[in-house]
Design a protein around this motif. Structure first.
Motif, PDB file in Angstrom:
ATOM      1  N   TYR A 293       0.830  -1.202   0.000  1.00 59.57           N
ATOM      2  CA  TYR A 293       0.000   0.000   0.000  1.00 59.57           C
ATOM      3  C   TYR A 293       0.866   1.254   0.000  1.00 59.57           C
ATOM      4  O   TYR A 293       0.527   2.243  -0.652  1.00 59.57           O
TER       5      TYR A 293
ATOM      6  N   TYR B 143       1.691   1.811  -3.553  1.00 64.94           N
ATOM      7  CA  TYR B 143       0.455   2.125  -4.281  1.00 64.94           C
ATOM      8  C   TYR B 143       0.084   3.594  -4.152  1.00 64.94           C
ATOM      9  O   TYR B 143      -0.274   4.250  -5.118  1.00 64.94           O
ATOM     10  N   LYS B 144       0.176   4.131  -2.938  1.00 63.46           N
ATOM     11  CA  LYS B 144      -0.259   5.510  -2.750  1.00 63.46           C
ATOM     12  C   LYS B 144       0.714   6.531  -3.332  1.00 63.46           C
ATOM     13  O   LYS B 144       0.381   7.699  -3.444  1.00 63.46           O
ATOM     14  N   GLU B 145       1.906   6.081  -3.760  1.00 60.17           N
ATOM     15  CA  GLU B 145       2.886   6.978  -4.371  1.00 60.17           C
ATOM     16  C   GLU B 145       2.810   6.995  -5.899  1.00 60.17           C
ATOM     17  O   GLU B 145       3.469   7.797  -6.539  1.00 60.17           O
TER      18      GLU B 145
ATOM     19  N   ASP C 124     -10.828   3.228  -2.038  1.00 61.62           N
ATOM     20  CA  ASP C 124      -9.894   2.173  -1.653  1.00 61.62           C
ATOM     21  C   ASP C 124     -10.371   1.412  -0.423  1.00 61.62           C
ATOM     22  O   ASP C 124     -10.734   2.012   0.588  1.00 61.62           O
TER      23      ASP C 124
ATOM     24  N   ARG D 144      -8.762  -1.396   1.997  1.00 61.10           N
ATOM     25  CA  ARG D 144      -7.555  -2.134   2.403  1.00 61.10           C
ATOM     26  C   ARG D 144      -8.017  -3.292   3.276  1.00 61.10           C
ATOM     27  O   ARG D 144      -8.100  -3.185   4.486  1.00 61.10           O
TER      28      ARG D 144
ATOM     29  N   GLU E 229       1.525   0.326   6.580  1.00 60.93           N
ATOM     30  CA  GLU E 229       1.250   0.363   5.138  1.00 60.93           C
ATOM     31  C   GLU E 229       1.955  -0.748   4.358  1.00 60.93           C
ATOM     32  O   GLU E 229       2.171  -0.649   3.162  1.00 60.93           O
TER      33      GLU E 229
ATOM     34  N   GLU F 101      -8.020   7.822   3.610  1.00 54.96           N
ATOM     35  CA  GLU F 101      -7.580   7.138   2.393  1.00 54.96           C
ATOM     36  C   GLU F 101      -8.551   6.054   1.936  1.00 54.96           C
ATOM     37  O   GLU F 101      -8.383   5.486   0.868  1.00 54.96           O
TER      38      GLU F 101
END
Length: 193
Positions: free
Chosen positions: A16, A19-21, A75, A77, A84, A106
């Motif tokens: 994750y 992913y968020k970058e 999203d 998770r 993360e 998020e």
């Protein structure tokens, strides 16, 4: 790394945090399943009509209640890790969430109460095989797979730690386990498709 295309190399596992970058174009969407990125195609008009109908039905029913319906892109998770390091982030078409403690800026942290996916030619295999196992492992209590082409819904309900399934057709109504007072006729869902 900002390009998820490398994820198609089977030896690379994303988290994750990775992913968020990612730097995505506005129209790009990806899901991360067991560390592998899957591109998501734009939904069809038929798909979006069904999302709108269900979103409206749930919104009206849940108004003033603790639970809420949230449509994609959003999203989830499923196996949330504070650091993360979790490697699965899905974007179901619709989710019903009833635990505000798991709702973060998020997205959602853990298993939603209900997950709804609408099939299209580009996502059938992923929904029916990869995601079914994920949702069962995450102990999502109820999972609906809507097939607009066949005009049916397969309902999966967790019984202990395994899903039991039932197929509903026109003439039947969807009644979520958590909300027995809500009945959505399949004829309503497929009326405009």
């Amino acid at each position: 790394m900002s390009d998820p295309a490398i994820a198609y190399a089977e030896d690379h596992k994303w988290t994750y945090a990775d992913y968020k970058e990612w730097e995505l174009k506005p129209s790009e969407r990806f899901e991360l399943i067991d560390g592998v990125a899957y591109a998501m195609a734009a939904p069809s008009t038929e798909h979006q009509i069904i999302v709108s109908i269900l979103n409206g039905e749930f919104y009206n029913f849940l108004k003033g209640k603790k639970c809420q319906i949230i449509p994609a892109p959003f999203d989830v998770r499923l196996f949330y890790e504070e650091d993360e390091s979790d490697d699965t982030v899905v974007q179901p078409d619709l989710v019903v969430v009833c635990d505000p403690e798991k709702l973060g800026k998020e997205g959602y942290r853990g298993a939603p109460n209900l997950v709804i996916e609408i099939l299209s030619p580009s996502n059938t295999a992923i929904e029916m095989y990869r995601k079914l196992d994920l949702y069962e492992s995450a102990e999502v209590p109820e999972y609906w797979v809507i097939d607009p082409e066949q005009k049916l819904v397969e309902v999966f309900r967790l019984n202990e730690d395994r899903y039991e399934s039932r197929i509903l057709r026109i003439g039947d109504s969807l009644q979520p386990v958590r909300f027995p007072d809500l009945a959505i006729p399949l004829a309503t869902i497929f009326a405009q498709t």
